[in-house]
Scaffold this active site. Structure first.
Site, mmCIF file in Angstrom:
data_model
loop_
_atom_site.group_PDB
_atom_site.id
_atom_site.type_symbol
_atom_site.label_atom_id
_atom_site.label_comp_id
_atom_site.label_asym_id
_atom_site.label_seq_id
_atom_site.Cartn_x
_atom_site.Cartn_y
_atom_site.Cartn_z
ATOM 1 N N ASP A 23 1.017 -1.161 0.049
ATOM 2 C CA ASP A 23 0.238 0.113 0.098
ATOM 3 C C ASP A 23 0.918 1.200 0.024
ATOM 4 O O ASP A 23 1.582 1.465 1.099
ATOM 5 C CB ASP A 23 -0.570 -0.051 1.246
ATOM 6 C CG ASP A 23 -1.715 1.219 1.352
ATOM 7 O OD1 ASP A 23 -1.641 2.175 0.519
ATOM 8 O OD2 ASP A 23 -2.124 1.645 2.636
ATOM 9 N N LYS B 119 2.726 11.375 -3.439
ATOM 10 C CA LYS B 119 1.481 10.617 -4.029
ATOM 11 C C LYS B 119 0.726 11.520 -4.818
ATOM 12 O O LYS B 119 0.192 11.166 -6.008
ATOM 13 C CB LYS B 119 0.920 9.666 -3.293
ATOM 14 C CG LYS B 119 -0.223 8.684 -4.000
ATOM 15 C CD LYS B 119 -0.710 7.621 -3.038
ATOM 16 C CE LYS B 119 -1.708 6.989 -3.566
ATOM 17 N NZ LYS B 119 -2.328 5.825 -2.636
ATOM 18 N N GLU C 84 -7.281 0.403 -4.773
ATOM 19 C CA GLU C 84 -7.271 0.220 -3.315
ATOM 20 C C GLU C 84 -8.630 -0.174 -2.767
ATOM 21 O O GLU C 84 -8.633 -1.235 -1.774
ATOM 22 C CB GLU C 84 -7.022 1.613 -2.784
ATOM 23 C CG GLU C 84 -5.636 2.007 -2.761
ATOM 24 C CD GLU C 84 -5.352 3.464 -2.786
ATOM 25 O OE1 GLU C 84 -6.117 4.168 -2.185
ATOM 26 O OE2 GLU C 84 -4.087 3.748 -2.941
ATOM 27 N N ASP D 127 -13.165 5.320 2.177
ATOM 28 C CA ASP D 127 -11.549 5.490 2.424
ATOM 29 C C ASP D 127 -11.427 6.935 2.826
ATOM 30 O O ASP D 127 -11.106 7.777 2.026
ATOM 31 C CB ASP D 127 -10.936 4.792 1.379
ATOM 32 C CG ASP D 127 -9.331 5.003 1.454
ATOM 33 O OD1 ASP D 127 -8.807 5.509 2.663
ATOM 34 O OD2 ASP D 127 -8.542 4.550 0.593
#
Ligand code: AMP
Length: 585
Positions: free
Chosen positions: A9, A71, A150, A173
């Protein structure tokens, strides 16, 4: 041995790595026992680099050389400001440092080199962002065998891949830097993303900022007037208090000597904290509604709701999501570990390491075939670990029989008719006297629960193969319970019927055999012996009509004993005759 594939992850705030070991997926901890590594990279002079907690600790001294949230820049066109922020390095290069660190942790834990990985990305990442993630992996010396969404990883971690076709899963999430909600639908064992809605600029960091803003207001501090390093200290305390208050009603926000002289302290109550966070939580809920709308999904069509991301630990967040979906979320996994765990499971499936878990499976019910008299002949007993192989030899019951029907059965009952028939296959064989043809039946059950039945005429070597898919493991728990329950309930009557049937078969075989022996050996016994045999034979016949298993069994045994001497004399005579013939010849 399978080549290890790790699951990663690569998160905005934190990252984690895992591997399937001995059939079990697990996340790997660094030397300090931490499984969650901050996605932070520090660049020092002379090419020095530090990653994770060590990099974060440098933030106070030289904050500008610590890069976080890289990211956000993956696969994007960068402005001059962005480039400056990234210290003129590409986002892939910086992400590669994080991946290298994770790879090092895995290699030291597993004691072997790692070359392959599954890496997760948000469902909304476009091709360019996915490609950039793949390149980051390659720069770190990893072949990225799969880029996994994800929310799909999260669903895997919760074991939702076992849901029926067309089932729908909502994955909420809420991480450190981003929020998204995805609606997945299961299709032939694979999740498809029906819709995803989110906010790439909404995360736990923003909650920290909202808390700090309110605290600064209370403390009468103008945030613009304090240095960035100083601001960071307030934000870090805001985050600490926020996390602690997910489990506590109140906590003291405390910052001693924040400007070198003054200190600040304030007791924050849960209510007040929730008020400060409320507008941001409400924004996540609006995204949920939009995603449901996009997917054209009614709330009632959602079969499972899971929460991932560290910010979903906040009680007010959980309440808001529960209200929106009208159902309690599944909280069985660590919200900040679920995605890495799902990536690990997927990696394990790809490498074959996950199959080992299936190896620990057992047959839920016995497997066998029907034999003469309608009996169940168990070949693989219940609770045998699979994969497994077992076989038995059968003969023809009747002279000149040309074929045998192999009926494959599953169940715990003694009589074939009470078990379930999974399939049947006819095996042809060359005609032979009764008991002379030999048929080998072999059951092979593989790790996927596929049963292969092989029936062979031993004389000709001819095979018949019957394949029964999923038969052995695809039985519902209720059906197994019912079958086992019935076998216990009927244990006595079932056993009595089996004993009777076995005795009857033996009797029916013995009576004509005795007739045949007497036909050739009547001269070999005296009148008394002959009378005894005939009496024993009559008693077997009488017992056959008595329907009493014990009586029949005893009679069969007596007849067996009564004819023992006759059988011996017949053999002896045959040998003597042969010797005489030889001498004469
Ligand atoms: P993630 O990106 O999933 O690693 O989530 C990181 C975010 O979760 C950070 O903003 C953390 O402050 C937040 N977080 C972690 N633990 C908690 C907690 N117990 N309560 C509230 N927020 C948390």
């Amino acid at each position: 041995m399978n080549e290890l594939i790790v699951g990663i992850d690569l998160g905005t705030t934190n990252s984690a790595i895992g591997v399937v070991d001995s059939g079990f997926p697990m996340l790997l901890a660094d030397k300090d026992g931490k499984r969650i590594i901050p996605s932070a990279v520090w660049y020092g002079a002379d090419g020095a680099v530090e990653v994770g907690h060590k990099a974060l600790r440098r933030r106070h001294l030289n904050g500008l050389s610590v890069i976080t949230s890289v990211k956000r820049y993956m696969g994007r066109d960068l402005s001059e400001d962005d480039r400056a922020m990234l210290l003129q390095r590409s986002p892939e290069e910086i992400s590669a440092e994080i991946l290298r660190e994770l790879k090092r942790i895995a290699e030291s834990r597993m004691g072997q080199e790692i070359h392959k990985a599954v890496i997760t990305v948000p469902a909304y990442f476009h091709d360019g962002q996915r490609l950039a993630t793949k390149r980051a992996g390659e720069l770190a010396g990893l072949e990225v065998v799969r880029i996994l969404n994800e929310p799909t990883a999260a669903a895997l971690a919760y074991g939702l891949d076992k849901l029926a076709d067309s089932s729908r899963v909502a994955v909420y999430d809420f991480g450190g830097g981003t929020f998204d909600l995805s609606i997945l639908e299961m299709h032939e064992g694979v999740f498809q993303v029906l819709a995803t809605h989110g906010d790439t600029l909404l995360g736990g960091d923003d909650l920290d900022r909202a808390i700090a803003d309110n605290i600064w207001r209370i403390a009468g501090i103008d945030a613009q007037s304090i240095s960035r390093e100083n601001q960071l200290r307030w934000l870090e305390e805001a985050e600490r208090v926020k996390c602690v208050m997910s489990d506590r009603e109140r906590e003291i926000f405390s910052l001693p000597f924040y400007d070198g002289q003054s200190s600040f302290s304030y007791t924050l109550e849960r209510n007040e904290l929730e008020q400060w966070m409320q507008p941001l939580i409400a924004r996540t809920i609006r995204c949920c509604r939009m995603a449901l709308n996009d997917a054209n999904a009614a709330l009632s069509s959602i079969n499972a709701l899971v929460l991932v991301g560290g910010s979903s630990r906040i009680p007010a967040v959980r309440r808001a999501v529960e209200d929106c979906f009208g159902r309690a979320p599944d909280l069985s996994q660590h919200p900040d570990e679920a995605i890495a765990l799902g990536a690990t499971i997927h990696a394990g499936v790809l490498s074959g390491a996950m199959k080992k878990m299936v190896l620990l499976d057992v047959t839920p019910l016995s497997l066998g075939i029907e034999t003469l008299g309608g009996l169940m002949n168990v070949i693989i007993p219940r609770n045998t670990t699979i994969p497994c192989k077992a076989g038995e030899m059968f003969t023809n019951a009747v002279t000149d029989q040309r074929a045998m029907l192999v009926r494959v059965l599953q169940g715990e009952r003694e009589m074939a008719r009470d078990n379930w028939e999974l399939g049947s296959v006819e095996v042809a064989f060359e005609p032979a006297p009764k008991g002379h043809a030999r048929i080998g039946v072999q059951f092979r059950l593989d790790e996927n629960g596929i049963l292969e039945v092989l029936a062979r005429d031993v004389k000709t070597g001819q095979d018949r193969i019957l394949e029964i898919k999923h038969a052995a493991v695809d039985v519902s728990d209720e059906a197994i319970e019912k079958m086992v329950g019935e076998s216990v309930e009927h244990a006595f009557s079932d056993m009595a019927e089996r004993v009777w049937t076995e005795a009857r078969l033996k009797a029916e075989e013995l009576i004509p055999a005795v007739d045949a022996a007497l036909a050739i050996g009547v001269d070999l016994c005296n009148d008394e012996e002959l009378a005894m045999i005939q009496l024993a034979q009559q008693q077997v016949k009488d017992a056959l009509s008595s329907q009493q298993a014990n009586v029949l069994k005893a009679a069969v045994q007596k007849l067996d004993q009564a004819t023992e001497f006759l059988a011996a004399r017949i053999v002896e005579k045959a040998m003597n005759d042969a010797i005489t013939r030889q001498l004469e010849g």
